[in-house]
Design a protein around this motif. Structure first.
Motif, PDB file in Angstrom:
ATOM      1  N   LEU A  98       0.789  -1.473  -0.206  1.00 27.71           N
ATOM      2  CA  LEU A  98      -0.237   0.078   0.194  1.00 27.71           C
ATOM      3  C   LEU A  98       1.057   1.310   0.257  1.00 27.71           C
ATOM      4  O   LEU A  98      -0.337   2.138   0.309  1.00 27.71           O
ATOM      5  N   GLY A  99       2.240   1.407  -0.034  1.00 27.12           N
ATOM      6  CA  GLY A  99       2.853   2.279  -0.455  1.00 27.12           C
ATOM      7  C   GLY A  99       3.545   3.076   1.234  1.00 27.12           C
ATOM      8  O   GLY A  99       4.718   3.712   0.890  1.00 27.12           O
ATOM      9  N   MET A 100       4.107   2.335   1.793  1.00 26.14           N
ATOM     10  CA  MET A 100       4.847   2.397   2.984  1.00 26.14           C
ATOM     11  C   MET A 100       6.129   2.009   2.884  1.00 26.14           C
ATOM     12  O   MET A 100       6.530   0.412   1.644  1.00 26.14           O
ATOM     13  N   HIS A 101       6.744   3.058   3.087  1.00 27.89           N
ATOM     14  CA  HIS A 101       8.524   2.684   2.680  1.00 27.89           C
ATOM     15  C   HIS A 101       9.089   2.820   3.835  1.00 27.89           C
ATOM     16  O   HIS A 101      10.217   2.504   4.044  1.00 27.89           O
ATOM     17  N   LYS A 102       8.490   3.660   4.642  1.00 24.84           N
ATOM     18  CA  LYS A 102       9.271   4.467   5.947  1.00 24.84           C
ATOM     19  C   LYS A 102       8.461   3.455   7.287  1.00 24.84           C
ATOM     20  O   LYS A 102       8.070   2.836   7.788  1.00 24.84           O
ATOM     21  N   LEU A 103       9.804   2.384   7.961  1.00 25.36           N
ATOM     22  CA  LEU A 103       9.254   1.776   9.402  1.00 25.36           C
ATOM     23  C   LEU A 103       9.740   2.589  10.496  1.00 25.36           C
ATOM     24  O   LEU A 103      11.271   2.498  10.178  1.00 25.36           O
ATOM     25  N   ARG A 104       9.557   2.877  11.252  1.00 26.93           N
ATOM     26  CA  ARG A 104       9.886   2.668  12.618  1.00 26.93           C
ATOM     27  C   ARG A 104       9.276   2.329  13.968  1.00 26.93           C
ATOM     28  O   ARG A 104       7.794   1.494  14.147  1.00 26.93           O
TER      29      ARG A 104
ATOM     30  N   ALA B 213      -7.738  -5.494   4.020  1.00 26.91           N
ATOM     31  CA  ALA B 213      -8.362  -4.575   5.003  1.00 26.91           C
ATOM     32  C   ALA B 213      -7.547  -3.597   5.855  1.00 26.91           C
ATOM     33  O   ALA B 213      -8.198  -2.577   6.330  1.00 26.91           O
ATOM     34  N   ILE B 214      -6.537  -3.372   5.616  1.00 31.60           N
ATOM     35  CA  ILE B 214      -5.963  -2.354   5.942  1.00 31.60           C
ATOM     36  C   ILE B 214      -7.136  -0.735   5.033  1.00 31.60           C
ATOM     37  O   ILE B 214      -6.589   0.402   5.512  1.00 31.60           O
ATOM     38  N   GLY B 215      -6.523  -1.287   3.580  1.00 31.76           N
ATOM     39  CA  GLY B 215      -7.177  -0.186   2.586  1.00 31.76           C
ATOM     40  C   GLY B 215      -8.548  -0.365   3.165  1.00 31.76           C
ATOM     41  O   GLY B 215      -9.250   1.737   2.255  1.00 31.76           O
ATOM     42  N   GLY B 216      -9.296  -0.668   3.695  1.00 27.58           N
ATOM     43  CA  GLY B 216     -11.113  -0.405   3.670  1.00 27.58           C
ATOM     44  C   GLY B 216     -10.944   0.257   5.016  1.00 27.58           C
ATOM     45  O   GLY B 216     -11.599   0.947   5.586  1.00 27.58           O
TER      46      GLY B 216
END
Length: 327
Positions: free
Chosen positions: A60-66, A297-300
């Motif tokens: 879904l486009g996430m590229h930065k994780l903390r 589920a996340i997108g919804g």
């Protein structure tokens, strides 16, 4: 990849993942009596569950994780989590927020695993004040770990300091001395009300804009905000190697630039740190074949994200303290 966007046009390339709710500090503004485990609570996500979760978010486009906690270094397999996260296609920035107690001992190991950004909580440069706030006399060791990170050329080194009226809110001069030669980003964070800290909040809350006024008068200049940056308004000064950021959740339009989502240690999606509900994702993290269902589920759920928090109304959602959700 399909960018994750809400009905207000905000996109979310940034995920904050708590890997454990436990913490080994007793910070006055978070866990003043220390962490006490709930015997009925579920175990934190396993390494396999974390891997599936991250694959869903990168779709879904996430590229930065903390990676957050609690205190993430309390978790024994933290290095394995870092290595696994860094290997997920699409993750380009792997950051962690920590109290720094293991930084000097494990920095090299973490960097080898893929860590390229770190935020260390340092609420005061005064040893006695630091111990008063955190319950631990560990300042010198933590500052040594930060200098070690700078010497190792870790790409991003930042410090977090929660502003507390009558405790550490008059210490800007010592911080300026610290920043003069150190290429770090210092984040002053306005104290936030949570479900269990109202008396403390009333006694110690100070508006962060007061500090911004001091910075502007001292020649500090506000910088443009990067697309995947956190919530800080960042300032720089030509006479200082370091920069200063202000995180002011009670300021006007604070939520307008929100670009991050949160997942708790047990797999609940939180659309806001102070939201009224969590969305359980763990049932969708049990098999690789569930990836499409997880992504849907996340997108919804993103359409349920509010335009802003309700802290001004005294509504703190289901967050009892910051360690419970990942700060």
């Amino acid at each position: 990849m399909s960018p994750l966007a809400d009905r207000y046009g905000r996109r979310f390339p940034y995920l904050r993942l708590s890997v454990i709710p436990a913490c080994n500090f007793r910070c006055t503004y978070c866990l003043p009596h220390g962490y006490h485990a709930d015997p009925n609570a579920s175990q934190p996500l396993s390494l396999a569950e974390i891997t599936r979760l991250l694959r869903g978010f990168t779709e879904l486009g996430m590229h930065k994780l903390r990676i957050t906690g609690g205190e993430p270094s309390v978790r024994q397999d933290l290095t394995d989590i870092m290595r696994t996260a860094a290997a997920v296609p699409g993750v380009t920035k792997l950051a962690m927020t920590t109290n720094g107690t293991l930084l000097s001992r494990r920095l090299s190991e973490w960097m080898d695993a893929g860590l390229n950004a770190i935020n260390v909580s340092v609420d005061s440069l005064d040893r006695a004040v630091f111990a008063r706030i955190t319950g631990h006399d560990r300042l010198e060791d933590i500052l040594g770990g930060i200098d070690q990170a700078l010497a190792a050329d870790l790409p991003s080194v930042k410090l977090n300091a929660v502003l507390l009226r009558g405790v550490n809110d008059e210490q800007l001069p010592s911080w300026l001395d610290y920043l003069r030669e150190r290429r770090v980003g210092l984040r002053f964070i306005e104290l936030m009300q949570t479900g269990d800290n109202l008396p403390f909040f009333r006694d110690h809350h100070v508006r962060a804009e007061t500090l911004e006024t001091q910075l502007s008068q001292g020649g500090w200049q506000l910088l443009p905000r990067a697309a995947d940056a956190g919530p800080a308004r960042e300032y720089r000064h030509p006479d200082y190697a370091g920069r200063i950021g202000i995180i002011a959740p009670y300021s006007k339009d604070f939520c307008a630039g929100c670009n991050r989502l949160r997942v708790t240690a047990t797999g609940d999606l939180r659309l806001c740190l102070f939201g009224e509900f969590g969305i359980p994702l763990r049932p969708l993290l049990q098999a690789d074949e569930q990836l499409e269902e997880l992504v849907r589920a996340i997108g919804g759920q993103i359409g349920r994200k509010e335009q802003g928090h309700f802290l001004h109304d005294g509504r703190t959602g289901i967050t009892p303290h910051l360690a419970s959700t990942g700060g």
